[in-house]
Design a protein around this motif. Structure first.
Motif, PDB file in Angstrom:
ATOM      1  N   ALA A  14       0.842  -1.200   0.000  1.00 40.11           N
ATOM      2  CA  ALA A  14       0.000   0.000   0.000  1.00 40.11           C
ATOM      3  C   ALA A  14       0.879   1.252   0.000  1.00 40.11           C
ATOM      4  CB  ALA A  14      -0.915  -0.009   1.225  1.00 40.11           C
ATOM      5  N   GLY A  15       0.467   2.209  -0.819  1.00 37.73           N
ATOM      6  CA  GLY A  15       1.250   3.426  -0.974  1.00 37.73           C
ATOM      7  C   GLY A  15       2.257   3.361  -2.104  1.00 37.73           C
ATOM      8  N   ASP A  74       0.212   5.720  -5.084  1.00 35.19           N
ATOM      9  CA  ASP A  74      -0.518   5.655  -3.822  1.00 35.19           C
ATOM     10  C   ASP A  74      -1.566   4.545  -3.861  1.00 35.19           C
ATOM     11  OD1 ASP A  74      -2.638   7.867  -1.842  1.00 35.19           O
ATOM     12  OD2 ASP A  74      -1.153   6.366  -1.226  1.00 35.19           O
ATOM     13  N   ARG A  76      -3.828   1.337  -3.073  1.00 33.80           N
ATOM     14  CA  ARG A  76      -4.494   0.861  -1.867  1.00 33.80           C
ATOM     15  C   ARG A  76      -4.953  -0.567  -2.079  1.00 33.80           C
ATOM     16  NH1 ARG A  76      -8.363   6.172  -0.720  1.00 33.80           N
ATOM     17  NH2 ARG A  76      -6.685   7.723  -0.827  1.00 33.80           N
ATOM     18  N   GLU A  78      -7.777  -1.820  -1.954  1.00 26.53           N
ATOM     19  CA  GLU A  78      -9.009  -1.873  -2.761  1.00 26.53           C
ATOM     20  C   GLU A  78      -8.740  -1.665  -4.251  1.00 26.53           C
ATOM     21  OE1 GLU A  78      -8.443   0.050  -0.085  1.00 26.53           O
ATOM     22  OE2 GLU A  78      -9.246   2.085  -0.343  1.00 26.53           O
ATOM     23  N   ASP A  79      -7.519  -1.310  -4.615  1.00 31.76           N
ATOM     24  CA  ASP A  79      -7.154  -1.226  -6.026  1.00 31.76           C
ATOM     25  C   ASP A  79      -6.756  -2.586  -6.595  1.00 31.76           C
ATOM     26  OD1 ASP A  79      -5.570   1.869  -5.210  1.00 31.76           O
ATOM     27  OD2 ASP A  79      -7.485   1.614  -6.273  1.00 31.76           O
ATOM     28  N   SER A 105      -1.696  -4.678   2.397  1.00 27.93           N
ATOM     29  CA  SER A 105      -1.842  -3.627   3.421  1.00 27.93           C
ATOM     30  C   SER A 105      -0.696  -3.648   4.418  1.00 27.93           C
ATOM     31  CB  SER A 105      -3.172  -3.794   4.149  1.00 27.93           C
ATOM     32  OG  SER A 105      -3.234  -5.087   4.732  1.00 27.93           O
TER      33      SER A 105
END
Length: 105
Positions: A14-15, A74, A76, A78-79, A105
């Motif tokens: 994530a990120g 960025d 996440r 959910e992507d 995550s």
């Protein structure tokens, strides 16, 4: 029209960032409309970004290389989805084979 979409996907934290690419079998300058879609398990396929369509990620095409790109930053969890290159050419729809993107995550 066919696509080769073998680069850019994979696992990222994530990120993080990824850049997807697909190479078309014809001159992309002759293709009316191109875009990227994605589909997560159990959900409908959705438009991410494309010609004249802005979203959270950046679509671009390099007609000299017959290649389309999706720049993602960025990211996440959910992507996470399978991402598909899409083209509408002379009234017909064409899809790339899909590239898995997994964001941890």
């Amino acid at each position: 029209l066919r696509f080769s979409c073998r680069r850019g996907g994979g696992l990222v934290q994530a990120g993080g960032s990824l850049r997807l690419s697909c190479v078309a079998s014809k001159n992309t300058a002759d293709i009316n409309y191109m875009a990227w879609y994605r589909q997560a398990p159990g959900l409908a396929r959705e438009l991410v970004a494309g010609d004249a369509v802005k979203g959270p990620f950046t679509f671009s095409r390099d007609n000299a290389k017959n290649t389309v790109y999706l720049e993602m930053h960025d990211l996440r969890p959910e992507d996470s989805a399978v991402y598909f290159c899409y083209a509408r050419d002379r009234g017909a729809d064409y899809w790339g084979e899909g590239t898995q993107v997994t964001v941890s995550s």
